[in-house]
Every structure is written in C-alpha cells, then in structure tokens.
Design an enzyme around this catalytic site. Structure first.
Site, PDB file in Angstrom:
ATOM      1  N   MET A 128       0.771  -1.333   0.034  1.00  0.00           N
ATOM      2  CA  MET A 128      -0.031  -0.051   0.039  1.00  0.00           C
ATOM      3  C   MET A 128       0.906   1.209  -0.068  1.00  0.00           C
ATOM      4  SD  MET A 128      -1.538   0.393   3.678  1.00  0.00           S
ATOM      5  CE  MET A 128      -2.501  -1.237   3.647  1.00  0.00           C
ATOM      6  N   CYS A 129       0.106   2.356  -0.613  1.00  0.00           N
ATOM      7  CA  CYS A 129       0.626   3.721  -0.447  1.00  0.00           C
ATOM      8  C   CYS A 129      -0.334   4.256   0.011  1.00  0.00           C
ATOM      9  CB  CYS A 129       1.428   3.999  -1.625  1.00  0.00           C
ATOM     10  SG  CYS A 129       0.500   4.198  -3.186  1.00  0.00           S
ATOM     11  N   HIS A 130      -0.176   5.933  -0.115  1.00  0.00           N
ATOM     12  CA  HIS A 130      -1.434   6.504   0.505  1.00  0.00           C
ATOM     13  C   HIS A 130      -2.587   6.516  -0.263  1.00  0.00           C
ATOM     14  CE1 HIS A 130      -3.348  10.380   2.098  1.00  0.00           C
ATOM     15  NE2 HIS A 130      -3.353  10.592   0.850  1.00  0.00           N
TER      16      HIS A 130
END
Length: 176
Positions: free
Chosen positions: A112-114
């Site tokens: 995941m990222c933002h």
C-alpha cells in the site's frame, strides 16, 4: 452519533468496507491505499502477516494501532524517499518490495501507499513483468487503479525495469 452507529453496524458483521483502491493481486497478496478505521474490520478478515507501506509520510496513529493490535509486521519502505510526488519510486525500493512479495513465508501480505495508485501501481507493475505479463496488460492494470491520474514516468519505469535484478526467492509463491 453517526460514528457510533457505523461502528455498531460493523460490529454486527453486516458490512465490510475495503480500503480505497483495494485489489487482490494474487492469492494472499493484496494492494490498497492507506485504510481508515472503517476498513479495519475488512482487513481483519484477510489475516495479514505483513504490510509493505510505500508512502514517504508516516501512517496515521489509528492505522499504527490497528497494525499493532493485529500483530501485523509493518515494513515502511517509503520513508527514505523525499516527498516529491512526481518522482517515480526508486529501483531500490521496488527491489526491496519484490524481495518481500516473492517470499511466500511473508503471506498473507498487502502492498500500500497513500492512495494505492502510483507507488503501489509501480511495484505491482514490476511484479507483473517478473510474471512475464505483456506491457499492454500491465499498463491496463496500472491505469485501472490510477484512474485519471496516470503518470507516464511510472509507466516508463515499469517498461524499463530490469527483471534480471530481482533475486530468485528460496520459497516462491506457487503463482510465480
């Protein structure tokens, strides 16, 4: 008042809300943007062992508490990256992420990222190259998650990514 009602509905088990840009990449390998507390019951059902977090900023305290409560190992690969949103993710970060993704002992695992678009999309795109997907299919998947925010530099990074740099895992996932 509404917040309490939402929590009580979730506790009854009638609604599970996935995080933004959630997707199943392969069996026990998932992708998403940073979840909020409404997504935690959904994530609990995945029984995650590890989360690879690619964003340069620190995750929210709520998310850190959730990860701690669930005994999930959080691997923050993005923190060394300077906060230039237009610069593609570094090759070093992609290779570190792929080392983890290609080790089946890390599963179930989530990347995941933002918002689950660019950094996550680039890592998954490079994984698809390792899986020998054709570029058209890789870019279609990247664009599906990026929406109108496609970054050509990320697509170029994926296209030029050298899969020979990826270490062969000792315990590869069965889909590799």
């Amino acid at each position: 008042r509404v917040h309490g009602e939402v929590k009580s509905v979730l506790k009854m088990g009638s609604h599970y809300i996935p995080p933004i840009n959630f997707g199943m990449v392969e069996e026990d390998l998932y992708r998403s943007g940073l979840p909020n507390e409404l997504n935690f019951p959904f994530l609990e059902r995945l029984h995650l062992k590890h989360i690879i977090y690619l964003a340069p900023d620190e995750p929210t305290q709520q998310f850190l508490n959730f990860v701690d409560d669930q005994e999930i190992v959080l691997i923050h690969l993005g923190k060394e990256v300077k906060k230039n949103p237009w610069k593609p993710i570094s090759e070093e970060v992609v290779l570190s992420a792929l080392d983890l993704i290609l080790d089946s002992s890390q599963y179930p695992i989530m990347v995941m990222c933002h918002l689950g678009r660019h950094r996550t999309g680039t890592v998954i795109g490079c994984l698809r190259k390792v899986q020998r997907w054709n570029l058209t299919s890789i870019f279609e998947e990247y664009r599906r998650y990026a929406g109108s925010k496609v970054r050509l530099l990320n697509e170029q990074f994926i296209e030029l990514f050298d899969t020979d740099l990826v270490r062969q895992p000792q315990s590869p996932p069965k889909w590799l």
